[in-house]
Design an enzyme around this catalytic site. Structure first.
Site, PDB file in Angstrom:
ATOM      1  N   LYS A 246       0.845  -1.199   0.000  1.00 43.10           N
ATOM      2  CA  LYS A 246       0.000   0.000   0.000  1.00 43.10           C
ATOM      3  C   LYS A 246       0.879   1.248   0.000  1.00 43.10           C
ATOM      4  CE  LYS A 246      -3.862  -1.800   2.789  1.00 43.10           C
ATOM      5  NZ  LYS A 246      -4.973  -1.594   1.863  1.00 43.10           N
ATOM      6  N   ARG A 321     -10.326 -11.317   2.419  1.00 41.98           N
ATOM      7  CA  ARG A 321     -11.275 -12.324   1.902  1.00 41.98           C
ATOM      8  C   ARG A 321     -10.646 -13.712   1.884  1.00 41.98           C
ATOM      9  NH1 ARG A 321     -11.995  -9.066  -3.553  1.00 41.98           N
ATOM     10  NH2 ARG A 321     -11.653  -7.386  -2.058  1.00 41.98           N
TER      11      ARG A 321
HETATM   12  N1  BES Z   1      -8.105  -3.677   4.735  1.00 41.60           N
HETATM   13  C1  BES Z   1      -8.323  -3.259   3.403  1.00 41.60           C
HETATM   14  C2  BES Z   1      -9.648  -2.509   3.217  1.00 41.60           C
HETATM   15  C3  BES Z   1      -9.770  -1.168   3.881  1.00 41.60           C
HETATM   16  C4  BES Z   1      -9.553  -0.016   3.150  1.00 41.60           C
HETATM   17  C5  BES Z   1     -10.161  -1.046   5.193  1.00 41.60           C
HETATM   18  C6  BES Z   1      -9.697   1.220   3.750  1.00 41.60           C
HETATM   19  C7  BES Z   1     -10.301   0.177   5.785  1.00 41.60           C
HETATM   20  C8  BES Z   1     -10.079   1.318   5.062  1.00 41.60           C
HETATM   21  C9  BES Z   1      -8.333  -4.461   2.460  1.00 41.60           C
HETATM   22  O1  BES Z   1      -7.541  -5.516   2.842  1.00 41.60           O
HETATM   23  C10 BES Z   1      -7.831  -4.003   1.136  1.00 41.60           C
HETATM   24  O2  BES Z   1      -6.691  -3.649   1.075  1.00 41.60           O
HETATM   25  N2  BES Z   1      -8.688  -4.016   0.142  1.00 41.60           N
HETATM   26  C11 BES Z   1      -8.333  -3.592  -1.154  1.00 41.60           C
HETATM   27  C12 BES Z   1      -8.827  -4.625  -2.124  1.00 41.60           C
HETATM   28  C13 BES Z   1      -8.377  -4.385  -3.534  1.00 41.60           C
HETATM   29  C14 BES Z   1      -6.913  -4.712  -3.680  1.00 41.60           C
HETATM   30  C15 BES Z   1      -9.229  -5.241  -4.443  1.00 41.60           C
HETATM   31  C16 BES Z   1      -9.010  -2.247  -1.419  1.00 41.60           C
HETATM   32  O3  BES Z   1     -10.163  -2.097  -1.011  1.00 41.60           O
HETATM   33  O4  BES Z   1      -8.361  -1.369  -1.968  1.00 41.60           O
HETATM   34 MN    MN Z   2      -5.560  -5.321   2.121  1.00 38.36          MN
END
Ligand code: BES
Ligand code: MN
Ligand code: ZN
Length: 464
Positions: A246, A321
């Protein structure tokens, strides 16, 4: 903060007595005796507060009048809101001993509001915040106070643990906490046992971190248990994104990626105190970290989940997931009637609903409706998102049964249909708290940080 009940708060000596005032109604006699409030344009709008000096006319030093909005629109949720706002105000003026003399019953909702309003995470501050010492409610039943207290303790526990830095709230710590709750049957599975159970998706996520994964299974068995439910909490103690790292700004708050797990821990702890009859509740957490360590799983890897389905890793940041997939398979084998998973799952859910509402999906409309109704009554805003079959199209893989991510658009629903592949033979609701679990600035009655999202709803869901 200690909560007391007295039917005679008017004669108690306190720093502040808090009085309710509905919009458009005449001020109560107590206030009128001390001060003519109409002069100051206090309208009694919801959450408005007005502070008066009493100059010894009544035993309390001050009166805080709080607006309750229109009488006909008043609900328990608004009681929580009004009491929480009053408590924030009381802390600002350094009050310690206060009485609430509302003309309506405050009940459980009022007690919960007092604790929400009083909460701050100041463990790591050398200068601590002001807190109320004693709150006395008139017009509350003793058993409502007890219940409100237990709900608030569950919320505060969840908030504390989700607010903790990742260095503290590790998978090992979550397992220790789970094992410390009395009145539950708890088993923690270590890495080798998780391997034996065939949880290839969850283990892949855990591989990149030096912190070992812990699969936690807590079980509460009430007297004459008939209804059997499982609550699964996403337990990513830190989500760096993994190899698909990230950006710094998105990573900063990813210590909160175990808010689902924190919620389930808070709920299970509160259940041991509430001792509801007729239910069996399983609390399940597949705890780990998502890190880009040298052993980390990689984009393009193919994983085999507990139910034998294969997943191509399209993006290592869609890790939640994968951990939930195996946890769902496990829960479905427990012989429960219903499963709820609660997770900070998708940024797409935050795009859709902001930090105002939690996203809800599932495979059974009746269960979804029951869940949404419970959430509303619990004072938590939830909103259903669709799970049309077509969302699955974007998860098609050329080399495995599915990919773990699809299109950026409709991402919350895509995650929902992904999870559905791992649900077998049970009614299931998926709760996405990505936007509501953690606030980057104060909002309504909540301060910066973890909100304990889901605790009230799941507790009511389990016990009602
Ligand atoms: N933990 C994150 C989701 C999240 C985002 C929680 C912002 C709280 C605040 C999750 O694991 C994630 O990174 N999701 C990605 C998925 C994507 C790569 C398909 C996302 O939502 O960007
Ligand atoms: Mn994630
Ligand atoms: Zn995550």
């Amino acid at each position: 903060m200690e909560i007391k009940v007295s039917q005679d708060v008017k004669n108690l000596h306190s720093d502040v007595i808090v009085i309710s005032q509905f919009e458009g109604e005449k001020t109560s006699q107590e206030i009128a005796n001390v001060y003519a409030i109409e002069k100051d344009h206090f309208e009694g709008k919801l959450g408005q507060t007005y502070l008066l000096q009493t100059y010894g006319k009544i035993p309390a030093d001050k009166i805080l009048v709080v607006g309750c909005g229109k009488r006909e629109e008043f609900t328990p949720t608004k009681i929580t809101e009004v009491v929480a706002k009053a408590v924030k105000k009381l802390n600002q003026i350094h009050a310690k001993h206060v009485c609430f003399d509302f003309e309506v019953m405050c009940g459980k909702a009022g007690v919960i509001g007092a604790f929400i309003g009083d909460y701050v995470f100041d463990k790591y501050k050398t200068k601590k915040s002001n807190h109320l010492e004693e709150v006395t409610f008139a017009n509350v039943k003793e058993e409502d106070v007890q219940e409100g207290l237990i709900f608030a303790q569950g919320m505060n526990f969840a908030r504390d643990i989700a607010n903790e830095p990742a260095a503290y709230a590790t998978p090992t710590k979550l397992a220790e906490l789970a094992l410390s709750f009395e009145g539950l049957e708890t088993k923690v599975f270590e890495k080798e046992e998780i391997e034996k159970m065939g949880m290839g998706a969850y283990l892949a996520v855990a591989r990149g971190s030096a912190e070992p994964p812990k699969f936690i299974h807590m079980k509460y068995v009430g007297k004459n248990a008939k209804k059997k439910v499982a609550f699964i909490g996403k337990g990513l103690c830190f989500d760096s994104g993994g190899m698909d790292l990230k950006p710094a700004s998105s990573m900063l708050t990813m210590r909160d990626d175990m808010s689902g797990a924190a919620c389930v821990l808070g709920v299970m702890q509160s259940l041991t105190k509430l001792q509801p009859e007729g239910v069996e509740v399983h609390g399940i957490i597949a705890a780990c970290e998502n890190m880009p360590g040298q052993n980390a799983y990689k984009p393009g890897d193919i994983l085999t989940a507990k139910n034998g389905k294969t997943v191509e890793v399209d993006n290592t940041d869609a890790e939640g997931r994968l951990t939930l997939a195996d946890a769902l398979c496990y829960a479905c084998e427990l012989g429960v009637d219903e499963v709820v998973d609660i997770a900070t799952l998708t940024g797409a859910c935050v795009v859709a609903l902001g930090s105002i509402a939690t996203g809800v999906m599932g495979n059974d409309e009746e269960m979804i409706s029951k869940f949404l109704k419970t959430a509303k009554e619990s004072g938590e805003k939830c909103w259903q998102l669709p799970m049309f079959e077509e969302y699955k199209d974007s998860l098609k893989s050329d080399i495995a049964d599915m990919k773990n991510t699809g299109s950026r658009f409709g991402g919350a629903s895509a995650a929902g249909v992904f999870l559905k592949e791992f649900v077998d033979g049970v009614k299931w609701v998926h709760v996405d708290i990505a936007g509501t679990a953690f606030l980057e600035k104060p909002q309504g009655i909540f301060c910066y940080g973890a909100t304990g999202a889901g605790v009230r709803t799941l507790l009511n869901y389990a016990t009602k």
